[in-house]
Design a protein around this motif. Structure first.
Motif, PDB file in Angstrom:
ATOM      1  N   CYS A   1       0.960  -1.106   0.085  1.00 27.31           N
ATOM      2  CA  CYS A   1      -0.078  -0.077  -0.013  1.00 27.31           C
ATOM      3  C   CYS A   1       0.736   1.272  -0.071  1.00 27.31           C
ATOM      4  O   CYS A   1       2.038   1.169   0.421  1.00 27.31           O
ATOM      5  CB  CYS A   1      -0.931  -0.041   1.196  1.00 27.31           C
ATOM      6  N   THR A   2       0.269   2.404  -0.385  1.00 21.67           N
ATOM      7  CA  THR A   2       0.837   3.674  -0.552  1.00 21.67           C
ATOM      8  C   THR A   2       0.364   4.513   0.589  1.00 21.67           C
ATOM      9  O   THR A   2      -0.955   4.779   0.461  1.00 21.67           O
ATOM     10  CB  THR A   2       1.072   4.339  -2.054  1.00 21.67           C
TER      11      THR A   2
ATOM     12  N   MET B   1      -2.800   8.860  -8.807  1.00 23.02           N
ATOM     13  CA  MET B   1      -2.479   7.406  -8.542  1.00 23.02           C
ATOM     14  C   MET B   1      -2.970   6.655  -9.600  1.00 23.02           C
ATOM     15  O   MET B   1      -2.681   5.744 -10.133  1.00 23.02           O
ATOM     16  CB  MET B   1      -2.428   7.027  -6.879  1.00 23.02           C
TER      17      MET B   1
END
Length: 80
Positions: free
Chosen positions: A56-57, A74
């Protein structure tokens, strides 16, 4: 007040409070949760709390418009 402290009730209450505090710490320390609750405008990642959570970011923005822009960026970068 001196009679109350002599009967041991204060020590019993203090001991019970310490026990409850320790029990609460055990509940939250090291325990993994799937969702954080009670934080306004927080959106979890789709894979947050799963085996893929390391992928995850984290995006921190100041304001809703910056969030919209970051999420749109994104989405575009992942579709390339």
């Amino acid at each position: 007040m001196p009679q109350v402290s002599k009967c041991g009730i204060v020590e019993s209450i203090t001991s019970w409070m310490k026990f409850k505090a320790q029990a609460q710490l055990k509940k939250v320390s090291g325990a993994k949760t799937n969702k954080l609750k009670g934080i306004p405008k927080l959106d979890d990642a789709n894979d947050a709390g799963t085996k893929n959570s390391r992928d995850c970011t984290l995006i921190l923005t100041e304001g809703d418009s910056a969030k919209t822009l970051a999420v749109a960026g994104m989405t575009q970068s992942s579709s390339r």
